[in-house]
Every structure is written in C-alpha cells, then in structure tokens.
Motif scaffolding. Structure first.
Motif, PDB file in Angstrom:
ATOM      1  N   TRP A   1      15.973  -2.401 -10.164  1.00  0.00           N
ATOM      2  CA  TRP A   1      15.106  -1.268 -10.454  1.00  0.00           C
ATOM      3  C   TRP A   1      15.693   0.004  -9.859  1.00  0.00           C
ATOM      4  N   THR A   2      15.265   1.112 -10.415  1.00  0.00           N
ATOM      5  CA  THR A   2      15.585   2.431  -9.897  1.00  0.00           C
ATOM      6  C   THR A   2      14.266   3.103  -9.559  1.00  0.00           C
ATOM      7  N   ALA A   3      14.214   3.808  -8.443  1.00  0.00           N
ATOM      8  CA  ALA A   3      12.952   4.412  -8.013  1.00  0.00           C
ATOM      9  C   ALA A   3      13.137   5.857  -7.584  1.00  0.00           C
ATOM     10  N   LEU A   4      12.125   6.630  -7.864  1.00  0.00           N
ATOM     11  CA  LEU A   4      11.950   7.976  -7.309  1.00  0.00           C
ATOM     12  C   LEU A   4      10.696   7.891  -6.466  1.00  0.00           C
ATOM     13  N   VAL A   5      10.819   8.103  -5.170  1.00  0.00           N
ATOM     14  CA  VAL A   5       9.654   8.117  -4.289  1.00  0.00           C
ATOM     15  C   VAL A   5       9.610   9.469  -3.592  1.00  0.00           C
ATOM     16  N   PHE A   6       8.390   9.997  -3.459  1.00  0.00           N
ATOM     17  CA  PHE A   6       8.264  11.267  -2.752  1.00  0.00           C
ATOM     18  C   PHE A   6       6.918  11.355  -2.061  1.00  0.00           C
ATOM     19  N   HIS A   7       6.943  11.989  -0.908  1.00  0.00           N
ATOM     20  CA  HIS A   7       5.752  12.166  -0.088  1.00  0.00           C
ATOM     21  C   HIS A   7       4.899  13.287  -0.696  1.00  0.00           C
TER      22      HIS A   7
ATOM     23  N   HIS B   1       0.860  -1.182   0.000  1.00  0.00           N
ATOM     24  CA  HIS B   1       0.000   0.000   0.000  1.00  0.00           C
ATOM     25  C   HIS B   1       0.899   1.236   0.000  1.00  0.00           C
ATOM     26  N   TYR B   2       0.650   2.113  -0.953  1.00  0.00           N
ATOM     27  CA  TYR B   2       1.454   3.333  -1.093  1.00  0.00           C
ATOM     28  C   TYR B   2       0.737   4.532  -0.497  1.00  0.00           C
ATOM     29  N   GLY B   3       1.422   5.229   0.397  1.00  0.00           N
ATOM     30  CA  GLY B   3       0.995   6.535   0.871  1.00  0.00           C
ATOM     31  C   GLY B   3       1.890   7.598   0.267  1.00  0.00           C
ATOM     32  N   LEU B   4       2.679   7.180  -0.718  1.00  0.00           N
ATOM     33  CA  LEU B   4       3.663   8.022  -1.402  1.00  0.00           C
ATOM     34  C   LEU B   4       3.404   7.985  -2.899  1.00  0.00           C
ATOM     35  N   TYR B   5       4.018   8.889  -3.610  1.00  0.00           N
ATOM     36  CA  TYR B   5       4.138   8.762  -5.062  1.00  0.00           C
ATOM     37  C   TYR B   5       5.400   7.950  -5.317  1.00  0.00           C
ATOM     38  N   ALA B   6       5.342   7.057  -6.295  1.00  0.00           N
ATOM     39  CA  ALA B   6       6.512   6.240  -6.610  1.00  0.00           C
ATOM     40  C   ALA B   6       6.584   6.003  -8.113  1.00  0.00           C
ATOM     41  N   LEU B   7       7.745   6.206  -8.666  1.00  0.00           N
ATOM     42  CA  LEU B   7       8.045   5.898 -10.066  1.00  0.00           C
ATOM     43  C   LEU B   7       9.185   4.896 -10.066  1.00  0.00           C
ATOM     44  N   PHE B   8       8.980   3.750 -10.720  1.00  0.00           N
ATOM     45  CA  PHE B   8       9.996   2.711 -10.802  1.00  0.00           C
ATOM     46  C   PHE B   8      10.391   2.488 -12.252  1.00  0.00           C
ATOM     47  N   LEU B   9      11.680   2.409 -12.506  1.00  0.00           N
ATOM     48  CA  LEU B   9      12.205   1.914 -13.778  1.00  0.00           C
ATOM     49  C   LEU B   9      12.642   0.489 -13.495  1.00  0.00           C
ATOM     50  N   LYS B  10      11.856  -0.475 -14.005  1.00  0.00           N
ATOM     51  CA  LYS B  10      12.164  -1.887 -13.782  1.00  0.00           C
ATOM     52  C   LYS B  10      13.133  -2.352 -14.866  1.00  0.00           C
TER      53      LYS B  10
ATOM     54  N   VAL C   1       8.528   1.554 -17.050  1.00  0.00           N
ATOM     55  CA  VAL C   1       8.274   2.437 -15.921  1.00  0.00           C
ATOM     56  C   VAL C   1       6.914   2.091 -15.328  1.00  0.00           C
ATOM     57  N   THR C   2       6.867   1.941 -14.011  1.00  0.00           N
ATOM     58  CA  THR C   2       5.605   1.763 -13.309  1.00  0.00           C
ATOM     59  C   THR C   2       5.456   2.928 -12.345  1.00  0.00           C
ATOM     60  N   SER C   3       4.224   3.316 -12.079  1.00  0.00           N
ATOM     61  CA  SER C   3       3.996   4.459 -11.203  1.00  0.00           C
ATOM     62  C   SER C   3       2.828   4.183 -10.266  1.00  0.00           C
ATOM     63  N   PHE C   4       2.945   4.677  -9.061  1.00  0.00           N
ATOM     64  CA  PHE C   4       1.927   4.499  -8.035  1.00  0.00           C
ATOM     65  C   PHE C   4       1.684   5.815  -7.324  1.00  0.00           C
ATOM     66  N   ALA C   5       0.439   6.025  -6.890  1.00  0.00           N
ATOM     67  CA  ALA C   5       0.045   7.246  -6.200  1.00  0.00           C
ATOM     68  C   ALA C   5      -0.419   6.901  -4.791  1.00  0.00           C
ATOM     69  N   PRO C   6      -0.451   7.891  -3.916  1.00  0.00           N
ATOM     70  CA  PRO C   6      -0.960   7.642  -2.568  1.00  0.00           C
ATOM     71  C   PRO C   6      -2.372   7.050  -2.619  1.00  0.00           C
ATOM     72  N   GLY C   7      -2.579   6.030  -1.782  1.00  0.00           N
ATOM     73  CA  GLY C   7      -3.879   5.376  -1.714  1.00  0.00           C
ATOM     74  C   GLY C   7      -3.977   4.114  -2.547  1.00  0.00           C
ATOM     75  N   GLN C   8      -3.005   3.826  -3.383  1.00  0.00           N
ATOM     76  CA  GLN C   8      -3.055   2.631  -4.226  1.00  0.00           C
ATOM     77  C   GLN C   8      -2.420   1.445  -3.495  1.00  0.00           C
ATOM     78  N   THR C   9      -3.013   0.272  -3.706  1.00  0.00           N
ATOM     79  CA  THR C   9      -2.477  -0.973  -3.177  1.00  0.00           C
ATOM     80  C   THR C   9      -2.212  -1.905  -4.348  1.00  0.00           C
TER      81      THR C   9
ATOM     82  N   ASP D   1       1.652  -6.896 -16.937  1.00  0.00           N
ATOM     83  CA  ASP D   1       2.782  -7.706 -17.374  1.00  0.00           C
ATOM     84  C   ASP D   1       3.884  -6.764 -17.850  1.00  0.00           C
ATOM     85  N   PHE D   2       4.641  -6.240 -16.917  1.00  0.00           N
ATOM     86  CA  PHE D   2       5.703  -5.313 -17.252  1.00  0.00           C
ATOM     87  C   PHE D   2       6.946  -6.080 -17.652  1.00  0.00           C
TER      88      PHE D   2
END
Length: 122
Positions: free
Chosen positions: A94-100, A42-51, A72-80, A66-67
C-alpha cells in the motif's frame, strides 16, 4: 487484541518503520513481508491509503468493508478501524498519505474538511 493509536505522524512512521521527514505529513509506500495481526487502529490523523492488494479486511463499527486490489481507503481523526488479516497475502502492499489535523490549521482546506465525505462515515 492489540489497540494501536496513531495520534502523530511520528507514531505512524515508527510503527511501520519509516523515517519521519516532516512532523505533520508523510507519504510512504509499504511492501514488506509481514504477519498482519488482528487489531483495532485508532486514528488521530487523516489517512489516505491506496491498497495494492487485499492484505486485510477492515471493519468500521459493525460494517465490514471488502476492499479489493487498487482501492483507496480513507480515515479521519477519531475513527477506529478493526483490522483482520488475510492469510492468503504474505506481503501487503500500500501507499499512504497521512497528515496531522494541525497541518491544515488556519487554512481554507482545514475549514472545509467536513465537505469531503469520504473521510467521514455516517
């Protein structure tokens, strides 16, 4: 099955073993031999992943994504997201940028995040 909650950058970094250099934002690269366990994240953050390889299969709701490598995958706060391991990959990369969300507080970008549809599944 394990439930993992990432509500802070510190929680994300602690889980993966990264040093937290800033409380609201982190850029990290993961390339360790690990066993990926099936779990819900469960993400309470924004997250961008380069898989860089296909270390796992992700599902959001009833939709499986099916990545392939170098996507690139991305998630927003509130997503599970449901994570299923790929036993053929011993070292996920993977490389990730995560930010609150507070990182964008009182900014034009923060007011316009809903325009970036790649964060939000409809």
């Amino acid at each position: 099955m394990q439930q993992i909650d990432f509500n802070t950058v510190q929680q994300f970094n602690d889980y993966y073993g990264f040093e937290t250099l800033h409380p609201l934002v982190s850029v990290v690269r993961f390339d360790k031999a690990v066993v990926v366990d099936e779990c819900n994240v469960h993400y309470g953050l924004y997250a961008l992943f380069l898989k860089e390889n296909k270390g796992c299969q992700l599902s959001y709701g009833r939709t499986k994504y099916d990545f392939d490598e170098m996507t690139v995958t991305s998630f927003a706060p509130g997503q599970t997201v449901h994570v299923e391991p790929n036993p053929d990959v011993l070292m996920p990369k993977w490389t990730a940028l995560v930010f609150h969300p507070d990182f964008l507080a009182r900014t034009q970008l923060g007011r316009q995040m809903s325009r970036y549809e790649f964060f939000f599944v409809q």
